[in-house]
Design a protein around this motif. Structure first.
Motif, PDB file in Angstrom:
ATOM      1  N   ASP A   1       0.768  -1.410  -0.168  1.00  0.00           N
ATOM      2  CA  ASP A   1      -0.470   0.180  -0.219  1.00  0.00           C
ATOM      3  C   ASP A   1       1.119   0.768  -0.475  1.00  0.00           C
ATOM      4  OD1 ASP A   1       1.101   0.188   2.335  1.00  0.00           O
ATOM      5  OD2 ASP A   1      -0.399  -0.527   3.528  1.00  0.00           O
ATOM      6  N   ALA A   2       0.336   2.387   0.110  1.00  0.00           N
ATOM      7  CA  ALA A   2       1.374   3.425   0.070  1.00  0.00           C
ATOM      8  C   ALA A   2       1.844   3.514   0.695  1.00  0.00           C
ATOM      9  CB  ALA A   2      -0.303   5.046   0.180  1.00  0.00           C
ATOM     10  N   PRO A   3       1.582   3.387   2.384  1.00  0.00           N
ATOM     11  CA  PRO A   3       2.394   3.921   3.448  1.00  0.00           C
ATOM     12  C   PRO A   3       3.844   2.697   3.379  1.00  0.00           C
ATOM     13  CG  PRO A   3      -0.165   4.205   4.267  1.00  0.00           C
ATOM     14  CD  PRO A   3       0.070   3.558   2.973  1.00  0.00           C
ATOM     15  N   SER A   4       3.692   1.426   3.427  1.00  0.00           N
ATOM     16  CA  SER A   4       4.425   0.990   2.482  1.00  0.00           C
ATOM     17  C   SER A   4       5.549   0.724   1.422  1.00  0.00           C
ATOM     18  CB  SER A   4       3.959  -0.796   3.505  1.00  0.00           C
ATOM     19  OG  SER A   4       3.405  -0.933   1.653  1.00  0.00           O
ATOM     20  N   LEU A   5       5.047   1.299   0.649  1.00  0.00           N
ATOM     21  CA  LEU A   5       5.919   1.961   0.196  1.00  0.00           C
ATOM     22  C   LEU A   5       6.605   2.809   0.174  1.00  0.00           C
ATOM     23  CD1 LEU A   5       6.663   2.023  -3.269  1.00  0.00           C
ATOM     24  CD2 LEU A   5       5.012   3.075  -4.014  1.00  0.00           C
ATOM     25  N   GLY A   6       5.729   3.852   1.035  1.00  0.00           N
ATOM     26  CA  GLY A   6       7.016   5.777   1.375  1.00  0.00           C
ATOM     27  C   GLY A   6       8.268   4.799   2.443  1.00  0.00           C
TER      28      GLY A   6
END
Length: 84
Positions: free
Chosen positions: A13-18
């Motif tokens: 998800d976006a947080p884990s990609l970040g």
């Protein structure tokens, strides 16, 4: 002390990609400002990316490439063997 490069990051998800981008940036010895300069974006854009907030997919992909990484789309629940 020499740091060994992490073989891969898993982002779902976006947080884990970040977090993955942030970890790879730190591993590369770059500041947020350094990465922003290489991408010709503001430091705020890098902060948003690393916090999992909205940034363009183009910027995210460029950041991944600048950090010497690739993106692989893998079917969920697949077994994956990573080799350098």
């Amino acid at each position: 002390m020499e740091h060994e490069q992490t073989p891969f990051y898993r982002a779902v998800d976006a947080p884990s990609l970040g977090r993955a981008v942030s970890d790879a940036r730190k591993e590369a010895g770059l500041t947020q400002q350094d990465l922003a300069g290489r991408l010709k974006v503001t430091r705020g854009t890098i902060i948003r990316l690393e916090q999992g907030e909205a940034v363009s997919v183009v910027v995210a992909m460029q950041a991944i490439r600048v950090l010497g990484r690739d993106v692989a789309l893998v079917p969920r629940f697949s077994k994956l063997q990573v080799r350098p």
